[in-house]
Design an enzyme around this catalytic site. Structure first.
Site, PDB file in Angstrom:
ATOM      1  N   CYS A  52       8.523  18.498 -11.861  1.00 52.63           N
ATOM      2  CA  CYS A  52       8.176  17.107 -12.120  1.00 52.63           C
ATOM      3  C   CYS A  52       6.689  17.085 -12.428  1.00 52.63           C
ATOM      4  O   CYS A  52       5.898  17.736 -11.749  1.00 52.63           O
ATOM      5  CB  CYS A  52       8.489  16.269 -10.879  1.00 52.63           C
ATOM      6  SG  CYS A  52       7.741  14.640 -10.927  1.00 52.63           S
ATOM      7  N   GLN A  98      -0.226   6.840   1.711  1.00 50.63           N
ATOM      8  CA  GLN A  98      -0.320   6.681   0.265  1.00 50.63           C
ATOM      9  C   GLN A  98      -0.050   8.025  -0.418  1.00 50.63           C
ATOM     10  O   GLN A  98      -0.483   9.066   0.077  1.00 50.63           O
ATOM     11  CB  GLN A  98      -1.716   6.185  -0.105  1.00 50.63           C
ATOM     12  CG  GLN A  98      -1.984   4.752   0.338  1.00 50.63           C
ATOM     13  CD  GLN A  98      -1.354   3.715  -0.569  1.00 50.63           C
ATOM     14  OE1 GLN A  98      -0.640   4.034  -1.518  1.00 50.63           O
ATOM     15  NE2 GLN A  98      -1.595   2.458  -0.267  1.00 50.63           N
ATOM     16  N   CYS A 143       0.116  -3.842  -4.219  1.00 52.03           N
ATOM     17  CA  CYS A 143       0.785  -2.840  -5.049  1.00 52.03           C
ATOM     18  C   CYS A 143       1.710  -3.516  -6.053  1.00 52.03           C
ATOM     19  O   CYS A 143       2.530  -2.867  -6.687  1.00 52.03           O
ATOM     20  CB  CYS A 143       1.548  -1.840  -4.174  1.00 52.03           C
ATOM     21  SG  CYS A 143       2.727  -2.607  -3.079  1.00 52.03           S
TER      22      CYS A 143
HETATM   23  N1  SAH Z   1      -2.441  -0.423   4.885  1.00 52.39           N
HETATM   24  C1  SAH Z   1      -1.569   0.704   5.049  1.00 52.39           C
HETATM   25  C2  SAH Z   1      -0.087   0.395   4.819  1.00 52.39           C
HETATM   26  C3  SAH Z   1       0.250  -0.377   3.584  1.00 52.39           C
HETATM   27  S1  SAH Z   1       1.972  -0.420   3.175  1.00 52.39           S
HETATM   28  C4  SAH Z   1      -2.012   1.870   4.174  1.00 52.39           C
HETATM   29  O1  SAH Z   1      -2.812   1.705   3.264  1.00 52.39           O
HETATM   30  O2  SAH Z   1      -1.559   2.990   4.436  1.00 52.39           O
HETATM   31  C5  SAH Z   1       2.513  -1.915   3.840  1.00 52.39           C
HETATM   32  C6  SAH Z   1       2.786  -1.857   5.321  1.00 52.39           C
HETATM   33  O3  SAH Z   1       3.236  -3.139   5.741  1.00 52.39           O
HETATM   34  C7  SAH Z   1       3.881  -0.872   5.732  1.00 52.39           C
HETATM   35  O4  SAH Z   1       3.368   0.006   6.701  1.00 52.39           O
HETATM   36  C8  SAH Z   1       4.991  -1.771   6.317  1.00 52.39           C
HETATM   37  O5  SAH Z   1       5.667  -1.181   7.409  1.00 52.39           O
HETATM   38  C9  SAH Z   1       4.195  -2.982   6.770  1.00 52.39           C
HETATM   39  N2  SAH Z   1       4.927  -4.249   6.874  1.00 52.39           N
HETATM   40  C10 SAH Z   1       5.957  -4.703   6.111  1.00 52.39           C
HETATM   41  N3  SAH Z   1       6.301  -5.948   6.465  1.00 52.39           N
HETATM   42  C11 SAH Z   1       5.468  -6.313   7.483  1.00 52.39           C
HETATM   43  C12 SAH Z   1       5.334  -7.489   8.261  1.00 52.39           C
HETATM   44  N4  SAH Z   1       6.129  -8.543   8.070  1.00 52.39           N
HETATM   45  N5  SAH Z   1       4.385  -7.524   9.215  1.00 52.39           N
HETATM   46  C13 SAH Z   1       3.581  -6.456   9.422  1.00 52.39           C
HETATM   47  N6  SAH Z   1       3.660  -5.307   8.714  1.00 52.39           N
HETATM   48  C14 SAH Z   1       4.598  -5.231   7.757  1.00 52.39           C
END
Ligand code: SAH
Length: 379
Positions: free
Chosen positions: A87, A211, A336
């Site tokens: 890939c 990420q 995103c």
């Molecule tokens: N800021 C982190 C994760 C971003 S991804 C980084 O950069 O690594 C988005 C995150 O939101 C995921 O970990 C997911 O589990 C969480 N999430 C999804 N719905 C949510 C909610 N209702 N309340 C709190 N967290 C949530």
């Protein structure tokens, strides 16, 4: 660049465009959706847009023509497996490891699990690599509770691929939409890998969110922390904090940080990550970000800066209402999905905020996805 699996896989929607054209396409998309809310900066490109994915997943299945187990990738949005050895966006060393595993499974006569008959053993393999640390984790996922001749299998694998630092066996009996099951056994090494981002060390467990493009993630996080304009005394909320990455990186420039995240595994990793980096002014809670911010704003509890990084669906109206009621000086929105970002910016800019900077990033070259950081200030 061309990929021979493109038509069947369809994971890279922009495969037919040169990289420069991909960037122009994404810029146009971002402008169309977001320029109503402020000037959209030039998208941050990748120097090398190939082989950036630090996470490689290969499914195993029985190929009736070849009469043996082969590996492949899921066709985008379906559960059909496309046989593929290479890939162009995945890490090359990790793909090589996945291909070695496929060969070893054949020589060990271990069978691919067949969803229709319920027979067989292995479902898929996940290989995750630490970009800075060079650590490599292999997660072998079986449908059955046991992995036949596991000790010899790992020995043979390490002989072929000595740079692997940990091997985990995960049992996923009921399959389909869940990548990993609840039960794991460490077969070699410490059971997780670590990686460095913006000067902090993070633990990546088999199931935790991290990420997939480490080079651009560093740029993204640096931009997000920059947008927060921290002076060392702010109370910061890291909403949707995952394993705590953004909050931990920001903590040294803030007074205190509170992280909230729905996934309990990610919260456990976040707590360990804070300890590992000796960050003491941060705490994490597991729960819905909307519930927390609503409780905070009803109780009159204030945060100076809110950083939010919701999943593709964006934030809920309840979250946004409570956020605006709390009146933080600054909001940093990491998105995103520019569509839901536009929807949420519409809310925020009509409820007391104006955008200061809108910065798109190309985190996922060859795919249609666009990542954006937006800083907003109280009017
Ligand atoms: N800021 C982190 C994760 C971003 S991804 C980084 O950069 O690594 C988005 C995150 O939101 C995921 O970990 C997911 O589990 C969480 N999430 C999804 N719905 C949510 C909610 N209702 N309340 C709190 N967290 C949530």
């Amino acid at each position: 660049m061309s990929c021979k699996y493109y038509k069947k896989c369809s994971g890279c929607q922009l495969q037919n465009l040169e990289y420069d054209e991909q960037l122009r396409y994404k810029q146009k998309q971002a402008n169309t959706l977001l320029s109503k809310y402020g000037r959209v900066e030039k998208i941050v490109p990748m120097k090398n847009p190939l082989h950036y994915r630090n996470k490689v997943q290969k499914m195993f299945f029985y190929d009736f023509k070849k009469k043996k187990l082969v590996s492949g990738i899921y066709q985008s949005t379906t559960h059909r497996v496309v046989p593929a050895k290479h890939c162009m966006i995945e890490d090359e060393a990790a793909q090589d490891i996945a291909n070695s595993i496929t060969k070893l499974l054949v020589s060990f006569k271990i069978k691919a699990f067949d969803e229709r008959t319920g027979r067989g053993t292995v479902r898929h393999v996940l290989v995750r690599t630490g970009f800075t640390s060079g650590e490599i984790m292999v997660v072998l996922v079986t449908a059955t509770p046991s992995f036949p001749s596991k000790a010899n299998f790992v020995k043979a694998l390490l002989y072929e691929q000595p740079e692997i630092t940990t091997v985990v066996h995960n049992v996923n009996p009921d399959g389909m939409n869940l990548t990993l099951g609840l039960r794991s056994e460490v077969l070699f090494g410490k059971g997780y890998i670590e990686d460095e981002l913006c000067g902090c060390i993070f633990r990546i467990s088999p199931a935790s969110f991290y990420q997939v493009n480490p080079v651009q993630t560093e740029n993204l996080y640096a931009a997000a922390v920059d947008c927060a304009e921290l002076t060392g005394c702010e109370k910061l909320l890291d909403a949707y904090c995952g394993t705590g990455t953004i909050g931990i990186i920001a903590a040294k420039s803030a007074g205190s940080v509170f992280g909230v995240e729905l996934n309990p595994d990610a919260v456990r990793d976040a707590v360990k990550n804070a300890e590992r980096n000796n960050v003491k002014n941060i705490r994490f809670e597991c729960g819905d970000a909307g519930d927390y911010i609503t409780e905070f704003s009803s109780a009159g509890e204030k945060f100076d800066v809110v950083m939010m990084d919701p999943p593709r669906a964006g934030a809920t109206v309840r979250f946004l209402k409570s956020l605006c009621k709390m009146k933080p000086k600054r909001i940093v929105y990491i998105s995103c999905n520019p569509k839901t970002l536009a929807r949420d910016l519409n809310f925020l800019t009509t409820h007391g905020y104006r955008t200061q900077k809108i910065q798109p990033f190309d985190m996922f070259p060859y795919t249609k996805h666009i990542e954006t950081v937006v800083s907003l200030v109280k009017k």
